[in-house]
Design a protein around this motif. Sequence first.
Motif, PDB file in Angstrom:
ATOM      1  N   PRO A 118     -13.039  18.948  33.178  1.00 24.60           N
ATOM      2  CA  PRO A 118     -12.721  19.473  31.785  1.00 24.60           C
ATOM      3  C   PRO A 118     -11.556  20.622  31.798  1.00 24.60           C
ATOM      4  N   PRO A 119     -11.134  20.787  31.137  1.00 23.16           N
ATOM      5  CA  PRO A 119     -10.170  21.780  31.501  1.00 23.16           C
ATOM      6  C   PRO A 119     -10.958  22.951  31.092  1.00 23.16           C
ATOM      7  N   ALA A 120     -11.616  24.055  31.825  1.00 20.56           N
ATOM      8  CA  ALA A 120     -11.758  25.460  31.508  1.00 20.56           C
ATOM      9  C   ALA A 120     -10.601  26.834  31.179  1.00 20.56           C
ATOM     10  N   GLY A 121     -11.404  27.096  30.287  1.00 18.80           N
ATOM     11  CA  GLY A 121     -10.301  28.306  29.505  1.00 18.80           C
ATOM     12  C   GLY A 121      -9.035  28.018  28.354  1.00 18.80           C
ATOM     13  N   PRO A 122      -7.485  28.133  29.034  1.00 22.40           N
ATOM     14  CA  PRO A 122      -6.672  27.989  27.606  1.00 22.40           C
ATOM     15  C   PRO A 122      -5.891  26.489  29.067  1.00 22.40           C
ATOM     16  N   PHE A 123      -5.321  26.220  28.458  1.00 20.91           N
ATOM     17  CA  PHE A 123      -4.861  24.718  28.909  1.00 20.91           C
ATOM     18  C   PHE A 123      -3.531  24.343  27.777  1.00 20.91           C
ATOM     19  N   ALA A 124      -2.552  23.166  28.657  1.00 19.13           N
ATOM     20  CA  ALA A 124      -1.495  23.086  28.180  1.00 19.13           C
ATOM     21  C   ALA A 124      -1.026  21.606  29.123  1.00 19.13           C
ATOM     22  N   THR A 138      -1.524  18.699  15.478  1.00 20.51           N
ATOM     23  CA  THR A 138      -1.311  18.077  14.054  1.00 20.51           C
ATOM     24  C   THR A 138      -2.250  18.332  13.817  1.00 20.51           C
ATOM     25  N   PHE A 139      -3.647  18.010  15.199  1.00 21.19           N
ATOM     26  CA  PHE A 139      -5.307  17.477  14.653  1.00 21.19           C
ATOM     27  C   PHE A 139      -5.921  18.316  15.669  1.00 21.19           C
ATOM     28  N   ASP A 140      -6.783  18.376  15.175  1.00 20.97           N
ATOM     29  CA  ASP A 140      -7.805  19.313  15.994  1.00 20.97           C
ATOM     30  C   ASP A 140      -9.312  18.888  15.747  1.00 20.97           C
ATOM     31  N   SER A 141      -9.944  18.371  15.669  1.00 26.62           N
ATOM     32  CA  SER A 141     -11.036  17.856  15.489  1.00 26.62           C
ATOM     33  C   SER A 141     -12.484  19.412  15.100  1.00 26.62           C
ATOM     34  N   LEU A 142     -12.245  20.701  15.461  1.00 25.89           N
ATOM     35  CA  LEU A 142     -13.090  21.246  15.977  1.00 25.89           C
ATOM     36  C   LEU A 142     -12.438  22.268  14.182  1.00 25.89           C
ATOM     37  N   VAL A 143     -11.288  21.895  13.906  1.00 20.96           N
ATOM     38  CA  VAL A 143     -10.544  22.307  12.496  1.00 20.96           C
ATOM     39  C   VAL A 143     -10.302  21.654  11.496  1.00 20.96           C
ATOM     40  N   ASP A 144      -9.857  20.501  11.690  1.00 17.83           N
ATOM     41  CA  ASP A 144     -10.188  19.402  10.452  1.00 17.83           C
ATOM     42  C   ASP A 144     -10.656  17.988  10.564  1.00 17.83           C
ATOM     43  N   VAL A 186       0.711  12.190  21.609  1.00 13.14           N
ATOM     44  CA  VAL A 186      -0.570  11.895  22.431  1.00 13.14           C
ATOM     45  C   VAL A 186      -1.874  12.625  21.511  1.00 13.14           C
ATOM     46  N   ASP A 187      -2.826  11.469  22.217  1.00 15.08           N
ATOM     47  CA  ASP A 187      -4.018  11.466  21.779  1.00 15.08           C
ATOM     48  C   ASP A 187      -4.431  12.228  22.973  1.00 15.08           C
ATOM     49  N   VAL A 188      -5.347  13.112  23.099  1.00 14.58           N
ATOM     50  CA  VAL A 188      -6.297  13.628  23.645  1.00 14.58           C
ATOM     51  C   VAL A 188      -8.408  13.677  23.167  1.00 14.58           C
ATOM     52  N   GLU A 189      -8.818  13.683  24.088  1.00 12.67           N
ATOM     53  CA  GLU A 189     -10.520  13.400  23.927  1.00 12.67           C
ATOM     54  C   GLU A 189     -11.278  14.557  25.344  1.00 12.67           C
ATOM     55  N   VAL A 190     -11.197  14.841  24.777  1.00 15.04           N
ATOM     56  CA  VAL A 190     -11.881  16.331  25.665  1.00 15.04           C
ATOM     57  C   VAL A 190     -13.084  17.028  26.093  1.00 15.04           C
ATOM     58  N   ILE A 238     -14.455  16.029  10.296  1.00 12.13           N
ATOM     59  CA  ILE A 238     -15.557  16.358  10.008  1.00 12.13           C
ATOM     60  C   ILE A 238     -16.886  16.134  10.830  1.00 12.13           C
ATOM     61  N   PRO A 239     -18.162  16.519  10.556  1.00 13.89           N
ATOM     62  CA  PRO A 239     -19.231  17.082  11.044  1.00 13.89           C
ATOM     63  C   PRO A 239     -20.339  15.630  10.759  1.00 13.89           C
ATOM     64  N   VAL A 240     -20.474  15.650  13.021  1.00 15.93           N
ATOM     65  CA  VAL A 240     -20.947  13.837  12.043  1.00 15.93           C
ATOM     66  C   VAL A 240     -22.394  14.451  12.582  1.00 15.93           C
ATOM     67  N   ARG A 241     -23.962  13.888  12.177  1.00 15.82           N
ATOM     68  CA  ARG A 241     -24.617  14.071  11.944  1.00 15.82           C
ATOM     69  C   ARG A 241     -25.150  13.512  12.838  1.00 15.82           C
ATOM     70  N   GLY A 242     -26.322  14.604  13.704  1.00 20.56           N
ATOM     71  CA  GLY A 242     -26.935  14.225  14.577  1.00 20.56           C
ATOM     72  C   GLY A 242     -25.896  14.004  16.471  1.00 20.56           C
ATOM     73  N   ALA A 243     -24.758  14.206  16.317  1.00 19.62           N
ATOM     74  CA  ALA A 243     -23.833  14.506  16.995  1.00 19.62           C
ATOM     75  C   ALA A 243     -24.383  15.754  17.832  1.00 19.62           C
ATOM     76  N   ALA A 244     -25.034  16.182  18.539  1.00 20.99           N
ATOM     77  CA  ALA A 244     -25.394  17.266  19.691  1.00 20.99           C
ATOM     78  C   ALA A 244     -24.074  17.843  20.208  1.00 20.99           C
ATOM     79  N   ASP A 245     -23.209  17.499  20.849  1.00 17.24           N
ATOM     80  CA  ASP A 245     -22.178  18.029  21.825  1.00 17.24           C
ATOM     81  C   ASP A 245     -21.020  16.860  21.562  1.00 17.24           C
ATOM     82  N   PRO A 246     -20.082  16.857  20.167  1.00 19.54           N
ATOM     83  CA  PRO A 246     -19.360  16.032  20.120  1.00 19.54           C
ATOM     84  C   PRO A 246     -17.909  15.971  20.819  1.00 19.54           C
ATOM     85  N   PRO A 247     -17.769  14.974  21.648  1.00 17.40           N
ATOM     86  CA  PRO A 247     -15.984  15.486  21.748  1.00 17.40           C
ATOM     87  C   PRO A 247     -15.041  15.978  21.075  1.00 17.40           C
ATOM     88  N   ARG A 248     -14.257  16.449  21.709  1.00 16.64           N
ATOM     89  CA  ARG A 248     -12.653  17.259  20.795  1.00 16.64           C
ATOM     90  C   ARG A 248     -11.750  16.227  21.087  1.00 16.64           C
TER      91      ARG A 248
END
Length: 166
Positions: free
Chosen positions: A143-149, A68-74, A97-101, A76-86
């Motif tokens: 962290p998972p590499a490739g497809p995961f569930a 229902t939510f994916d930070s890559l799609v939904d 289920v809330d998950v931070e990758v 808002i970009p954070v200024r100054g964050a080089a590699d924000p968590p997903r």
Amino acid sequence: MSDLNDGRDEYDERDGYEEGDGELYDGLLEEELRQAAAILDPVPAELRRVAVDAFALHDLDVRVAELTFDSLVDGIPVRGAADPPRMLTFESDGVTVDVEVTAQGLIGQLLPPGPAGIEVLSGPRAHARLTADDMGRFTGEAPPAGPFALRLRTGREVVVTEWLRA
């Protein structure tokens, strides 16, 4: 041969088996073909393991949690964050289920909170097993590499998230 049919078929007289023997003949032929295929074109062990893992996912009682939510799609970009968590949110019939990758691994929480067993499914690789505490919190070191569930087991319920690419 006479014009009167004595109850037998011409096919039966030539081949020497009754109509009911067709199933037995088909079974023997199938077994011979199976053995020939095993010798001439065997199923690779890795493919067999993946197939068994895929069948293990086949559970009539499993519920699929939708993304229902994916930070890559939904997000808002954070200024100054080089590699924000997903950030990901999955929902299914009252279970969230809330998950931070991150590059360090997974951090998550189940709602409603409670203990659960969690498997990070990642295709043919071994599944990482995590445990959610009484507050529903869980962490994973890699962290998972490739497809995961994620597959969650809470008491009698089994919830599987949609598959995503890390």
